[in-house]
Write a protein that holds these residues in place. Structure first.
Motif, mmCIF file in Angstrom:
data_model
loop_
_atom_site.group_PDB
_atom_site.id
_atom_site.type_symbol
_atom_site.label_atom_id
_atom_site.label_comp_id
_atom_site.label_asym_id
_atom_site.label_seq_id
_atom_site.Cartn_x
_atom_site.Cartn_y
_atom_site.Cartn_z
ATOM 1 N N GLU A 148 -6.984 9.074 -2.520
ATOM 2 C CA GLU A 148 -7.578 8.437 -1.335
ATOM 3 C C GLU A 148 -6.637 7.385 -0.761
ATOM 4 O O GLU A 148 -6.155 6.521 -1.495
ATOM 5 C CB GLU A 148 -8.892 7.738 -1.707
ATOM 6 C CG GLU A 148 -9.967 8.655 -2.221
ATOM 7 C CD GLU A 148 -11.129 7.836 -2.758
ATOM 8 O OE1 GLU A 148 -11.336 7.846 -3.981
ATOM 9 O OE2 GLU A 148 -11.818 7.164 -1.957
ATOM 10 N N ASP A 149 -6.408 7.457 0.536
ATOM 11 C CA ASP A 149 -5.735 6.355 1.218
ATOM 12 C C ASP A 149 -6.859 5.420 1.683
ATOM 13 O O ASP A 149 -7.476 5.613 2.737
ATOM 14 C CB ASP A 149 -4.902 6.848 2.398
ATOM 15 C CG ASP A 149 -4.145 5.705 3.070
ATOM 16 O OD1 ASP A 149 -4.610 4.556 2.962
ATOM 17 O OD2 ASP A 149 -3.117 5.965 3.719
ATOM 18 N N ALA A 150 -7.132 4.427 0.822
ATOM 19 C CA ALA A 150 -8.209 3.464 1.096
ATOM 20 C C ALA A 150 -7.612 2.146 1.599
ATOM 21 O O ALA A 150 -8.232 1.086 1.474
ATOM 22 C CB ALA A 150 -9.034 3.246 -0.164
ATOM 23 N N GLY A 154 0.830 -1.214 0.000
ATOM 24 C CA GLY A 154 0.000 0.000 0.000
ATOM 25 C C GLY A 154 0.858 1.255 0.000
ATOM 26 O O GLY A 154 0.474 2.278 -0.586
ATOM 27 N N THR A 155 2.013 1.173 0.628
ATOM 28 C CA THR A 155 2.914 2.328 0.663
ATOM 29 C C THR A 155 3.390 2.660 -0.751
ATOM 30 O O THR A 155 3.409 3.832 -1.156
ATOM 31 C CB THR A 155 4.121 2.020 1.584
ATOM 32 O OG1 THR A 155 3.635 1.500 2.818
ATOM 33 C CG2 THR A 155 4.941 3.257 1.853
ATOM 34 N N SER A 156 3.743 1.622 -1.517
ATOM 35 C CA SER A 156 4.155 1.847 -2.916
ATOM 36 C C SER A 156 2.983 2.419 -3.725
ATOM 37 O O SER A 156 3.185 3.266 -4.603
ATOM 38 C CB SER A 156 4.600 0.540 -3.572
ATOM 39 O OG SER A 156 5.621 -0.072 -2.849
ATOM 40 N N PHE A 176 -4.758 1.081 -2.068
ATOM 41 C CA PHE A 176 -5.149 -0.019 -1.176
ATOM 42 C C PHE A 176 -3.923 -0.798 -0.714
ATOM 43 O O PHE A 176 -2.946 -0.928 -1.453
ATOM 44 C CB PHE A 176 -6.087 -0.989 -1.912
ATOM 45 C CG PHE A 176 -7.443 -0.398 -2.198
ATOM 46 C CD1 PHE A 176 -8.497 -0.566 -1.315
ATOM 47 C CD2 PHE A 176 -7.647 0.354 -3.355
ATOM 48 C CE1 PHE A 176 -9.743 -0.007 -1.573
ATOM 49 C CE2 PHE A 176 -8.892 0.926 -3.619
ATOM 50 C CZ PHE A 176 -9.941 0.740 -2.724
ATOM 51 N N SER A 177 -4.020 -1.334 0.490
ATOM 52 C CA SER A 177 -3.015 -2.261 1.008
ATOM 53 C C SER A 177 -3.675 -3.630 1.133
ATOM 54 O O SER A 177 -4.838 -3.729 1.521
ATOM 55 C CB SER A 177 -2.560 -1.808 2.401
ATOM 56 O OG SER A 177 -1.880 -2.860 3.058
ATOM 57 N N PHE A 178 -2.919 -4.662 0.802
ATOM 58 C CA PHE A 178 -3.413 -6.032 1.019
ATOM 59 C C PHE A 178 -2.561 -6.747 2.059
ATOM 60 O O PHE A 178 -2.344 -7.965 1.983
ATOM 61 C CB PHE A 178 -3.438 -6.809 -0.312
ATOM 62 C CG PHE A 178 -4.228 -6.124 -1.394
ATOM 63 C CD1 PHE A 178 -5.557 -5.792 -1.195
ATOM 64 C CD2 PHE A 178 -3.635 -5.783 -2.600
ATOM 65 C CE1 PHE A 178 -6.290 -5.138 -2.177
ATOM 66 C CE2 PHE A 178 -4.352 -5.136 -3.599
ATOM 67 C CZ PHE A 178 -5.687 -4.811 -3.386
HETATM 68 C C1 LIG Z 1 -3.995 3.915 6.443
HETATM 69 C C2 LIG Z 1 -2.858 3.124 5.858
HETATM 70 N N1 LIG Z 1 -2.098 3.693 4.912
HETATM 71 C C3 LIG Z 1 -1.083 3.024 4.329
HETATM 72 C C4 LIG Z 1 -0.772 1.729 4.699
HETATM 73 C C5 LIG Z 1 0.414 1.062 4.077
HETATM 74 O O1 LIG Z 1 0.146 -0.169 3.517
HETATM 75 P P1 LIG Z 1 1.282 -1.301 3.450
HETATM 76 O O2 LIG Z 1 1.549 -1.774 4.830
HETATM 77 O O3 LIG Z 1 0.689 -2.341 2.563
HETATM 78 O O4 LIG Z 1 2.488 -0.660 2.837
HETATM 79 C C6 LIG Z 1 -1.556 1.090 5.661
HETATM 80 C C7 LIG Z 1 -1.295 -0.309 6.049
HETATM 81 O O5 LIG Z 1 -1.056 -0.670 7.142
HETATM 82 C C8 LIG Z 1 -2.616 1.813 6.271
HETATM 83 O O6 LIG Z 1 -3.373 1.246 7.221
#
Ligand SMILES: Cc1ncc(COP(=O)(O)O)c(C=O)c1O
Length: 365
Positions: free
Chosen positions: A156-158, A60-62, A180-182
């Protein structure tokens, strides 16, 4: 009775045959990175979110990083986001050389406060990232109106809100991009890391596809300095199986939230906000209590797992000590009071009743 905070094993057991077959199919195809399973997942997830494109990535960060780059965010730009988010939202802004500008949360919704968003806009502001925290969409109509007036991009940070809706439209489909993060514990979780960006913007989609794979459309031809943000084939295949179950899992989470509400009505704690235009998928069921450490200890004694999302706000983290921060009174106050109760689709009514009874005993002493 034991009630873990999260039980990933229970979910795996319920779909074991489908998952094992999907994993077997990746192993026999040897398409370990991107490939047909990931492509199929991209098509399915774009459809699920009601958008044209899905770009599957490694985290999700990427996803957030690519969405910001596709929006043209660069050094010196300011990006407004929620003070009570997970640090990854801010890290992605920092990766672009941009500056995270935090805005306090709304006391009732846990989402970014739109009135404060407006006040935080400066000539350097380029984008707003509303965070659909705990699975509850931020007020997207208001945020999009503010962004439109000021000429800003909305991303959106979904990452916590797969399948949530705002005014009946899916989270992730309201901004230029939705991320989205999985991560395994998410409502839609991979068996490892995973992420995706969804968008209706053709040019942004093409740019993000290029950047996630070393700036390359054709093997060993590199049009830009990109990243290795590719999704693995195994994760694509697993997510394809799980996506079919997500509507039912989200329905169950919402039913569990209703049961918690009934059983905790009138207790001396603050419950999450009920639905309005925002329909939550309850990634997290966070309550607020006066004496949190006692509350967590009391529940632990009764075999119940709890967590805190998040105990130290981003602006109080060492990683962001180099920036000067105003105070965020609502975020700071709730960071000392919030506690997340067990929430996953496979929870039983008996488990919920046990948690609610223990919670009541603790706060109503
Ligand atoms: C609100 C939010 N943003 C970003 C992230 C980052 O996702 P990831 O851990 O897959 O990089 C997360 C995941 O924990 C999150 O909850």
């Amino acid at each position: 009775m034991n009630v873990p905070f999260l039980d990933l094993k229970a979910q795996y057991v319920s779909i074991k045959q489908e998952i094992d077959a999907a994993v077997g199919s990746v192993l026999s195809s040897c398409q370990f990175v991107l490939g047909a399973h990931v492509k199929e997942f991209e098509e399915n997830f774009a459809r699920y979110c009601g958008v044209k494109h899905c770009i599957a990535v490694d985290t999700g960060t990427s996803a957030l990083h690519l969405a910001l780059l596709a929006a043209g965010i660069g050094p010196g730009d300011e990006v407004i986001t929620a003070a009570n988010t997970f640090i990854a939202t801010c890290e992605a802004i920092s990766y672009c050389g941009a500056i995270p500008v935090l805005v306090d949360m709304d006391e009732k919704t846990y989402n970014i406060n739109p009135k404060l968003v407006k006040a935080a806009i400066t000539p350097k502001t380029k984008a707003i990232i509303p965070v659909h925290l705990y699975g509850r969409p931020a007020p997207m109509a208001e945020i999009n109106a503010i962004a439109k007036d000021a000429g800003l991009v909305v991303i959106e940070d979904a990452c916590q809100a797969h399948g949530a809706t705002y005014k009946d439209r899916p989270a992730g489909s309201w901004g230029q991009s939705g991320c989205f993060s999985f991560y395994p514990g998410k409502n839609l979780g991979a068996y490892g890391e995973g992420g995706a960006v969804v968008t209706n913007d053709d040019a942004a989609a093409e740019f993000m596809r290029l950047l996630r794979d070393h700036g390359s459309k054709q093997k060993y031809h590199h049009d830009a300095i990109g990243y290795n943000y590719r999704m693995e084939g195994l994760q694509g295949a697993i997510l394809n199986v799980k996506l079919k179950h997500l509507p039912e899992w989200n329905r169950l989470r919402r039913a569990h939230a209703d049961r918690y509400r009934q059983k905790l009505a009138g207790a001396n704690l603050m419950l999450p906000p009920p639905d309005d235009d925002s329909q939550s998928v309850y990634h997290i069921f966070a309550v607020q209590v006066d004496d949190r450490s006692r509350f967590q200890d009391d529940l632990k004694e009764e075999g119940i797992g709890t967590l805190i999302h998040y105990p130290i706000p981003v602006h109080r983290q060492k990683a962001y000590a180099h920036l000067t921060w105003p105070s965020y009174p609502v975020t700071e106050r709730q960071a000392g009071r919030i506690v997340s109760l067990p929430m996953f689709a496979e929870l039983t009514d008996e488990q919920i009743d046990h948690v609610a009874a223990a919670a009541r005993r603790s706060v109503d002493l």
